[in-house]
Design an enzyme around this catalytic site. Structure first.
Site, PDB file in Angstrom:
ATOM      1  N   CYS A  65       0.860  -1.189   0.000  1.00 10.33           N
ATOM      2  CA  CYS A  65       0.000   0.000   0.000  1.00 10.33           C
ATOM      3  C   CYS A  65       0.895   1.237   0.000  1.00 10.33           C
ATOM      4  O   CYS A  65       2.060   1.151  -0.411  1.00 10.33           O
ATOM      5  CB  CYS A  65      -0.967  -0.018   1.186  1.00 10.33           C
ATOM      6  SG  CYS A  65      -0.187   0.024   2.819  1.00 10.33           S
TER       7      CYS A  65
ATOM      8  N   ASN B  20       2.297   1.381   4.376  1.00 10.01           N
ATOM      9  CA  ASN B  20       2.627   0.102   5.032  1.00 10.01           C
ATOM     10  C   ASN B  20       2.358   0.140   6.535  1.00 10.01           C
ATOM     11  O   ASN B  20       3.016  -0.522   7.321  1.00 10.01           O
ATOM     12  CB  ASN B  20       4.092  -0.311   4.759  1.00 10.01           C
ATOM     13  CG  ASN B  20       4.412  -1.759   5.132  1.00 10.01           C
ATOM     14  OD1 ASN B  20       5.556  -2.099   5.440  1.00 10.01           O
ATOM     15  ND2 ASN B  20       3.421  -2.631   5.111  1.00 10.01           N
TER      16      ASN B  20
ATOM     17  N   CYS C 221      -1.339   0.636   7.418  1.00 11.57           N
ATOM     18  CA  CYS C 221      -2.774   0.345   7.537  1.00 11.57           C
ATOM     19  C   CYS C 221      -3.167  -0.872   6.698  1.00 11.57           C
ATOM     20  O   CYS C 221      -3.271  -1.991   7.213  1.00 11.57           O
ATOM     21  CB  CYS C 221      -3.618   1.558   7.129  1.00 11.57           C
ATOM     22  SG  CYS C 221      -3.365   3.011   8.181  1.00 11.57           S
TER      23      CYS C 221
ATOM     24  N   SER D 151      -1.771  -2.687   3.973  1.00 14.77           N
ATOM     25  CA  SER D 151      -0.934  -3.853   3.643  1.00 14.77           C
ATOM     26  C   SER D 151      -0.529  -4.693   4.857  1.00 14.77           C
ATOM     27  O   SER D 151      -0.480  -5.914   4.737  1.00 14.77           O
ATOM     28  CB  SER D 151       0.269  -3.478   2.769  1.00 14.77           C
ATOM     29  OG  SER D 151       1.133  -2.589   3.418  1.00 14.77           O
TER      30      SER D 151
ATOM     31  N   ASP E 181      -8.206   3.869   1.180  1.00 14.63           N
ATOM     32  CA  ASP E 181      -7.232   4.268   2.197  1.00 14.63           C
ATOM     33  C   ASP E 181      -7.985   4.716   3.456  1.00 14.63           C
ATOM     34  O   ASP E 181      -8.731   5.692   3.412  1.00 14.63           O
ATOM     35  CB  ASP E 181      -6.400   5.427   1.625  1.00 14.63           C
ATOM     36  CG  ASP E 181      -5.291   5.850   2.557  1.00 14.63           C
ATOM     37  OD1 ASP E 181      -5.293   5.440   3.730  1.00 14.63           O
ATOM     38  OD2 ASP E 181      -4.419   6.614   2.097  1.00 14.63           O
TER      39      ASP E 181
HETATM   40  P1  4NP Z   1      -1.772   2.778   4.160  1.00 20.80           P
HETATM   41  O1  4NP Z   1      -2.405   4.119   4.767  1.00 20.80           O
HETATM   42  O2  4NP Z   1      -1.237   3.147   2.791  1.00 20.80           O
HETATM   43  O3  4NP Z   1      -2.947   1.859   4.086  1.00 20.80           O
HETATM   44  O4  4NP Z   1      -0.703   2.337   5.115  1.00 20.80           O
HETATM   45  C1  4NP Z   1      -1.700   5.323   4.822  1.00 20.80           C
HETATM   46  C2  4NP Z   1      -0.805   5.544   5.847  1.00 20.80           C
HETATM   47  C3  4NP Z   1      -0.125   6.752   5.913  1.00 20.80           C
HETATM   48  C4  4NP Z   1      -0.351   7.727   4.952  1.00 20.80           C
HETATM   49  C5  4NP Z   1      -1.241   7.493   3.924  1.00 20.80           C
HETATM   50  C6  4NP Z   1      -1.924   6.284   3.855  1.00 20.80           C
HETATM   51  N1  4NP Z   1       0.315   8.970   5.015  1.00 20.80           N
HETATM   52  O5  4NP Z   1       0.095   9.815   4.153  1.00 20.80           O
HETATM   53  O6  4NP Z   1       1.143   9.164   5.942  1.00 20.80           O
END
Ligand code: 4NP
Length: 154
Positions: free
Chosen positions: A7, A10, A12, A14, A123
């Site tokens: 994702c 990494n 949430c 994935s 997301d």
């Molecule tokens: P993930 O979610 O891609 O499912 O791990 C996110 C975690 C952090 C961020 C974006 C999405 N961020 O922008 O920090």
């Protein structure tokens, strides 16, 4: 069989996907090696988001041991299958493929469930707990198909 979940952060989607697949593979005694990575470097070294860990714990799965890392081109050599959570992740991964034919190892995880209304796992980072429950439900559906395929075809 080595399977990598990918994702953006990494922390949430994935790691939740890795946790679901690891749990199901263990339940079925399948020799599947699992890992996860993010296309970004934002959260490298961090444990999963506490909301992701809590959602998984509600479903009896512990992912507190996982730590974020960034996806690297060599992952195309190390893994048989690379499952991206959304179209943006998939495009970013494929852009790093060492050879065009290796790019085919990367696919959208929800392509395992073509009848599902969504092609991408949303997301959940900026939303509430219900977003994490939706992610869990989608990943459970996709991983169940994957496990069935592995049990049938190896
Ligand atoms: P993930 O979610 O891609 O499912 O791990 C996110 C975690 C952090 C961020 C974006 C999405 N961020 O922008 O920090």
């Amino acid at each position: 069989m080595n399977i990598l979940m990918v994702c953006l952060g990494n922390i949430c989607r994935s790691p939740m996907a890795e946790g679901v697949l690891r749990h199901m593979a263990t339940e079925h005694g399948l020799p599947v090696r699992t890992d996860s990575a993010g296309t970004s470097h934002y959260h490298v070294g961090e444990a999963p988001d506490r909301r992701a860990t809590a959602s998984m714990r509600r479903h009896g799965i512990d992912i507190s041991d996982l730590r974020a890392r960034q996806f690297v081109a060599d992952d195309f050599h190390r893994f048989d299958l690379i499952l991206a959570m959304d179209e943006s992740n998939l495009a970013n991964i494929r852009a790093l493929a060492p050879h065009p034919e290796l790019a085919a190892k990367a696919r959208l995880i929800m392509d395992l469930v073509p009848e599902h209304a969504l092609r991408s796992v949303p997301d959940p980072y900026y939303g509430g707990d219900e977003g994490f429950e939706q992610v869990y439900a989608m990943l459970t559906e996709a991983c169940a198909v994957l496990i069935k395929d592995l049990r049938t075809h190896g």
